[in-house]
Design a protein around this motif. Structure first.
Motif, PDB file in Angstrom:
ATOM      1  N   MET A  48     -11.611  29.033 -17.399  1.00 54.35           N
ATOM      2  CA  MET A  48     -12.228  27.714 -17.207  1.00 54.35           C
ATOM      3  C   MET A  48     -11.224  26.626 -17.542  1.00 54.35           C
ATOM      4  SD  MET A  48     -15.754  26.304 -18.918  1.00 54.35           S
ATOM      5  CE  MET A  48     -16.464  24.721 -18.427  1.00 54.35           C
ATOM      6  N   THR A  49     -11.174  25.594 -16.712  1.00 57.90           N
ATOM      7  CA  THR A  49     -10.258  24.487 -16.969  1.00 57.90           C
ATOM      8  C   THR A  49     -10.690  23.704 -18.205  1.00 57.90           C
ATOM      9  OG1 THR A  49     -11.517  22.955 -15.576  1.00 57.90           O
ATOM     10  CG2 THR A  49      -9.781  24.235 -14.505  1.00 57.90           C
ATOM     11  N   ASN A  50      -9.727  23.019 -18.827  1.00 66.51           N
ATOM     12  CA  ASN A  50     -10.061  22.120 -19.940  1.00 66.51           C
ATOM     13  C   ASN A  50      -9.631  20.693 -19.650  1.00 66.51           C
ATOM     14  OD1 ASN A  50      -7.303  22.205 -20.295  1.00 66.51           O
ATOM     15  ND2 ASN A  50      -7.371  23.319 -22.234  1.00 66.51           N
ATOM     16  N   THR A  51      -9.380  20.392 -18.386  1.00 66.88           N
ATOM     17  CA  THR A  51      -9.016  19.047 -17.965  1.00 66.88           C
ATOM     18  C   THR A  51     -10.270  18.208 -17.725  1.00 66.88           C
ATOM     19  OG1 THR A  51      -8.931  19.912 -15.716  1.00 66.88           O
ATOM     20  CG2 THR A  51      -6.832  19.723 -16.897  1.00 66.88           C
ATOM     21  N   ASN A  52     -10.071  16.907 -17.592  1.00 65.15           N
ATOM     22  CA  ASN A  52     -11.150  16.008 -17.193  1.00 65.15           C
ATOM     23  C   ASN A  52     -11.427  16.254 -15.711  1.00 65.15           C
ATOM     24  OD1 ASN A  52     -12.690  13.801 -16.281  1.00 65.15           O
ATOM     25  ND2 ASN A  52     -11.808  12.439 -17.807  1.00 65.15           N
ATOM     26  N   THR A  53     -12.653  16.608 -15.377  1.00 63.00           N
ATOM     27  CA  THR A  53     -12.977  16.958 -13.995  1.00 63.00           C
ATOM     28  C   THR A  53     -12.842  15.761 -13.057  1.00 63.00           C
ATOM     29  OG1 THR A  53     -14.514  18.595 -14.900  1.00 63.00           O
ATOM     30  CG2 THR A  53     -14.678  18.172 -12.563  1.00 63.00           C
ATOM     31  N   ASN A  54     -12.818  14.559 -13.585  1.00 61.73           N
ATOM     32  CA  ASN A  54     -12.573  13.383 -12.754  1.00 61.73           C
ATOM     33  C   ASN A  54     -11.094  13.189 -12.456  1.00 61.73           C
ATOM     34  OD1 ASN A  54     -15.236  12.374 -12.351  1.00 61.73           O
ATOM     35  ND2 ASN A  54     -15.255  11.678 -14.488  1.00 61.73           N
ATOM     36  N   ASP A  55     -10.239  13.932 -13.148  1.00 62.97           N
ATOM     37  CA  ASP A  55      -8.793  13.859 -12.906  1.00 62.97           C
ATOM     38  C   ASP A  55      -8.445  14.933 -11.874  1.00 62.97           C
ATOM     39  OD1 ASP A  55      -6.018  13.980 -12.951  1.00 62.97           O
ATOM     40  OD2 ASP A  55      -5.888  13.533 -15.088  1.00 62.97           O
ATOM     41  N   THR A  56      -8.436  14.540 -10.625  1.00 60.24           N
ATOM     42  CA  THR A  56      -8.267  15.493  -9.525  1.00 60.24           C
ATOM     43  C   THR A  56      -6.940  16.233  -9.625  1.00 60.24           C
ATOM     44  OG1 THR A  56      -9.601  14.088  -8.082  1.00 60.24           O
ATOM     45  CG2 THR A  56      -8.212  15.748  -7.013  1.00 60.24           C
ATOM     46  N   GLU A  57      -5.869  15.500  -9.826  1.00 63.87           N
ATOM     47  CA  GLU A  57      -4.542  16.113  -9.822  1.00 63.87           C
ATOM     48  C   GLU A  57      -4.387  17.117 -10.962  1.00 63.87           C
ATOM     49  OE1 GLU A  57       0.220  14.843  -9.913  1.00 63.87           O
ATOM     50  OE2 GLU A  57      -1.354  13.317  -9.998  1.00 63.87           O
ATOM     51  N   ALA A  58      -4.743  16.693 -12.196  1.00 62.64           N
ATOM     52  CA  ALA A  58      -4.591  17.586 -13.357  1.00 62.64           C
ATOM     53  C   ALA A  58      -5.482  18.817 -13.220  1.00 62.64           C
ATOM     54  CB  ALA A  58      -4.911  16.835 -14.647  1.00 62.64           C
ATOM     55  N   SER A  59      -6.704  18.614 -12.740  1.00 61.38           N
ATOM     56  CA  SER A  59      -7.629  19.741 -12.598  1.00 61.38           C
ATOM     57  C   SER A  59      -7.157  20.707 -11.524  1.00 61.38           C
ATOM     58  CB  SER A  59      -9.040  19.238 -12.286  1.00 61.38           C
ATOM     59  OG  SER A  59      -9.554  18.459 -13.345  1.00 61.38           O
ATOM     60  N   GLY A  60      -6.709  20.166 -10.406  1.00 65.50           N
ATOM     61  CA  GLY A  60      -6.213  21.027  -9.335  1.00 65.50           C
ATOM     62  C   GLY A  60      -5.008  21.837  -9.771  1.00 65.50           C
ATOM     63  N   GLU A  61      -4.089  21.194 -10.492  1.00 70.19           N
ATOM     64  CA  GLU A  61      -2.897  21.904 -10.964  1.00 70.19           C
ATOM     65  C   GLU A  61      -3.272  23.014 -11.943  1.00 70.19           C
ATOM     66  OE1 GLU A  61      -0.431  18.868 -12.591  1.00 70.19           O
ATOM     67  OE2 GLU A  61       0.329  18.185 -10.633  1.00 70.19           O
ATOM     68  N   GLN A  62      -4.248  22.729 -12.828  1.00 71.64           N
ATOM     69  CA  GLN A  62      -4.625  23.753 -13.794  1.00 71.64           C
ATOM     70  C   GLN A  62      -5.371  24.904 -13.127  1.00 71.64           C
ATOM     71  OE1 GLN A  62      -7.541  23.291 -17.212  1.00 71.64           O
ATOM     72  NE2 GLN A  62      -5.590  23.241 -18.325  1.00 71.64           N
ATOM     73  N   VAL A  63      -6.194  24.608 -12.160  1.00 70.02           N
ATOM     74  CA  VAL A  63      -6.860  25.683 -11.402  1.00 70.02           C
ATOM     75  C   VAL A  63      -5.808  26.619 -10.814  1.00 70.02           C
ATOM     76  CG1 VAL A  63      -8.188  26.212  -9.322  1.00 70.02           C
ATOM     77  CG2 VAL A  63      -8.973  24.421 -10.869  1.00 70.02           C
ATOM     78  N   ILE A  64      -4.773  26.051 -10.228  1.00 72.96           N
ATOM     79  CA  ILE A  64      -3.735  26.863  -9.591  1.00 72.96           C
ATOM     80  C   ILE A  64      -2.980  27.686 -10.634  1.00 72.96           C
ATOM     81  CG2 ILE A  64      -1.549  26.737  -8.325  1.00 72.96           C
ATOM     82  CD1 ILE A  64      -2.793  24.315  -6.810  1.00 72.96           C
ATOM     83  N   ARG A  65      -2.716  27.111 -11.796  1.00 77.79           N
ATOM     84  CA  ARG A  65      -2.044  27.879 -12.856  1.00 77.79           C
ATOM     85  C   ARG A  65      -2.910  29.066 -13.291  1.00 77.79           C
ATOM     86  NH1 ARG A  65      -0.850  22.781 -14.991  1.00 77.79           N
ATOM     87  NH2 ARG A  65      -2.272  23.068 -16.768  1.00 77.79           N
TER      88      ARG A  65
END
Length: 615
Positions: free
Chosen positions: A32-49
């Motif tokens: 599960m990601t721990n980024t702010n879900t409103n932060d598209t770029e950070a969330s997308g990058e973490q999903v890919i990692r």
């Protein structure tokens, strides 16, 4: 299920994008990601990692409609990079967010404890049958619209029950129990079935490994009674970080996987989410080694119940068995006598003779051929010399046995002596099943001899040893078996660390406490502070308080509930603000995060639970 022979439970298949779960599919891994879900770029990058680390699914929190709708943008980023991994929305308190997310992602997780019911208050309410039925109708009014959207968009649902967020309504009738968790799930599951919706996954999560194990087993029994076999998601909530998080997760998840239970797992660590995935993959791979193993023939004892938390009754031999805490036996047969003062074993095994350098303050176990009756030493027998054991006058006599060596003569010996402790070893690929078979056979013969499980490994990586040993020993302990632990390893891991792992496994299995227990969540987009840094700060201030459980929770979703099992709690209240709890009771609210650790220490002092650390 077969308690002695590994075979995966056959569940129904649930569609989740292009990665179905259950049925004949492999056990799926997720994080599960721990980024702010409103932060598209950070969330997308973490999903890919997370995907690159090996996850089959990735979950993101969607605490509001805005976050739920932004999942579409995150999905576009991920799909634009060529990744088709299904995304899952995690919903609490907000049916509207669930409806929005269900139009975008492949699965939506809802929590029955707070999907419709108000925030947990820990107050006791009495419901008449009519009032209870009215509450179910309220659930239907909110839940059925979500099911209709899921049908339209081919979106799966996880009914994710958390021990820490059972509704007050459930608590009023079932209490804070595994039975309450099952009932919370079944209310929503029955609505799904009545509405013809079957793309369902179920989870029963808690930070307490005993409760988790019993709740899952009760759920399976309930579903089987009703002819249902939906796939199961396994996880231990708030497991913590580092060694503790890995051991606790392996005890809880591994004990169920060992019985063929579980179709997807998440190892919840208070670390970056991509670090969870390799741990989960190792755990699944280790369980997979059992497939098609040589058959173990044994009979389940009528005295055993997979739903009971009772421990097997034994008599006491010295400080082993009976009402004594389980003992730790450290293998020092290679002559290393350096110890960690915080994890001193109860016994050391020294091999063929008592070395001059062996500490005399710790009782020694010596092969009987070299035992000379020295003070504070005890002989170890095995299959080759067990017939001479009654000739020995030691107060405690250890007998190392495996299940294939057990026979009627040995059972007669054990039943006739009150001075023997069995060190139960195994070389079977399904050692859990073989050790269970030994203990069930004793129970079937009314033999109450204390048993100390013993396992041998050859691991050079600490994480590998933690995962394997916690799974193997923890499964027996959650069954209610075992009066101690003896973990041996031929690889390059220090004896002091192995001693610590043994104490950690006993603690994760809820049968012996030796250090401060931290119930800390894995962090997600709801977390209101830097969790990893905060956990380190709290540990730095309190880790010497070995008699306490301390919760460090990112938000209120599960915080107060999961911390009901903790003595003190540190919970995110809003950005930069912390609330402190004493058990279930809110003591201080909205403290600045800069002051919160100091105030936690003061709260512990004010309640008389503080001791000064040793120099």
């Amino acid at each position: 299920m077969n308690y002695f022979n590994y075979k995966r439970r056959l569940s129904s298949e649930t569609r989740i994008g292009d990665t179905p779960m259950g049925g004949s599919n492999p056990i799926r891994i997720q994080s599960m990601t721990n980024t702010n879900t409103n932060d598209t770029e950070a969330s997308g990058e973490q999903v890919i990692r997370i995907v690159k680390a090996g996850a089959d699914y990735v979950r993101l929190t969607a605490q509001g409609v805005r976050e739920a709708e932004n999942l579409r943008n995150i999905k576009d980023v991920v799909r634009g990079q060529g990744y088709k991994t299904p995304l899952i929305a995690d919903i609490h308190f907000n049916p509207r967010a669930a409806e929005a997310a269900a139009k975008v992602v492949e699965k939506v997780r809802i929590n029955p404890g707070n999907f419709v019911d108000r925030v947990k208050t820990f107050e006791t309410f009495e419901y008449t049958d009519e009032e209870y039925a009215q509450e179910i109708e309220k659930i239907k009014a909110k839940f059925i619209p979500l099911l209709n959207i899921c049908k339209e968009h081919k979106t799966a649902i996880r009914i994710g029950v958390n021990h820490g967020s059972l509704s007050d309504r459930i608590m009023s009738r079932y209490g804070d129990t595994p039975e309450g968790m099952v009932e919370s799930c079944m209310e929503f599951l029955h609505i799904c079935i009545d509405e013809g919706f079957h793309d369902i996954v179920i989870s029963m999560k808690t930070s307490n490994t005993v409760v988790m194990s019993k709740a899952v087993r009760l759920l399976i029994a309930r579903m089987e009674k009703e002819g249902l076999n939906f796939p199961l998601h396994l996880g231990v909530t708030e497991a913590g970080d580092g060694e503790d998080g890995r051991i606790k997760s392996a005890v809880g998840i591994g004990s169920l996987l060992s019985d063929g239970i579980g179709d997807t797992i998440r190892v919840s660590l208070s670390e970056d989410p991509e670090f969870e995935v390799p741990v989960a993959r190792k755990l699944v791979a280790y369980i997979g080694e059992k497939e098609n193993h040589p058959e173990i023939i044994a009979k389940v004892s009528d005295k055993f119940s997979p739903f009971s938390t009772d421990r097997r009754e034994t008599y006491a031999v010295g400080n082993i068995g009976g009402d004594n805490l389980p003992v730790v036996i450290s293998d020092r047969s290679q002559g290393n006598f350096e110890f960690n003062s915080h994890f001193l074993p109860d016994y050391i095994y020294v091999g063929k003779e008592l070395p001059v350098a062996a500490p005399r303050a710790i009782p020694s176990i010596i092969d009987v051929t070299g035992w000379k009756g020295d003070k504070n030493t005890y002989p170890l027998f095995d299959k080759s010399n067990w017939e001479k054991i009654e000739e020995n006058d030691a107060a405690i006599k250890f007998l190392r046995l495996s299940y294939p060596e057990l026979n009627d003569d040995i059972i007669t010996l054990l039943k006739g002596s009150k001075s023997i402790v069995v060190i139960l070893t195994t070389n079977h690929i399904n050692g859990i099943g073989e050790q269970r078979a030994f203990i069930h056979t004793l129970m079937n013969n009314d033999c109450d001899t204390p048993i100390i499980p013993n396992r041998q490994y050859n691991e050079n990586e600490s994480e590998d040893l933690q995962i394997k040993a916690a799974t193997d020993f923890g499964t027996l302990y959650l069954d209610g078996f075992g009066n101690g632990i003896m973990l041996q390893n031929e690889g390059d891991i220090s004896k002091k660390n192995i001693d610590a792992y043994m104490f950690g496994i006993l603690q994760a299995s809820r049968i012996r406490t030796s250090k401060t227990e931290y119930i800390s969540c894995p962090s997600c987009g709801r977390t209101l502070f830097d969790l990893q840094t905060t956990v380190a700060l709290v540990k730095g201030a309190t880790s010497h308080l070995t008699h306490l459980k301390i919760g460090v929770m990112g938000c209120i979703v599960n915080g107060p509930g999961e911390m009901a099992d903790a003595d003190y709690g540190y919970v995110g209240a809003e950005k930069g603000k912390i609330s402190l709890y004493k058990k279930k009771n809110l003591i201080e609210k909205n403290i600045s995060s800069e002051e919160a650790v100091e105030r936690l220490v003061q709260l512990i002092k004010d309640n008389g639970d503080w001791v000064e650390p040793e120099n």
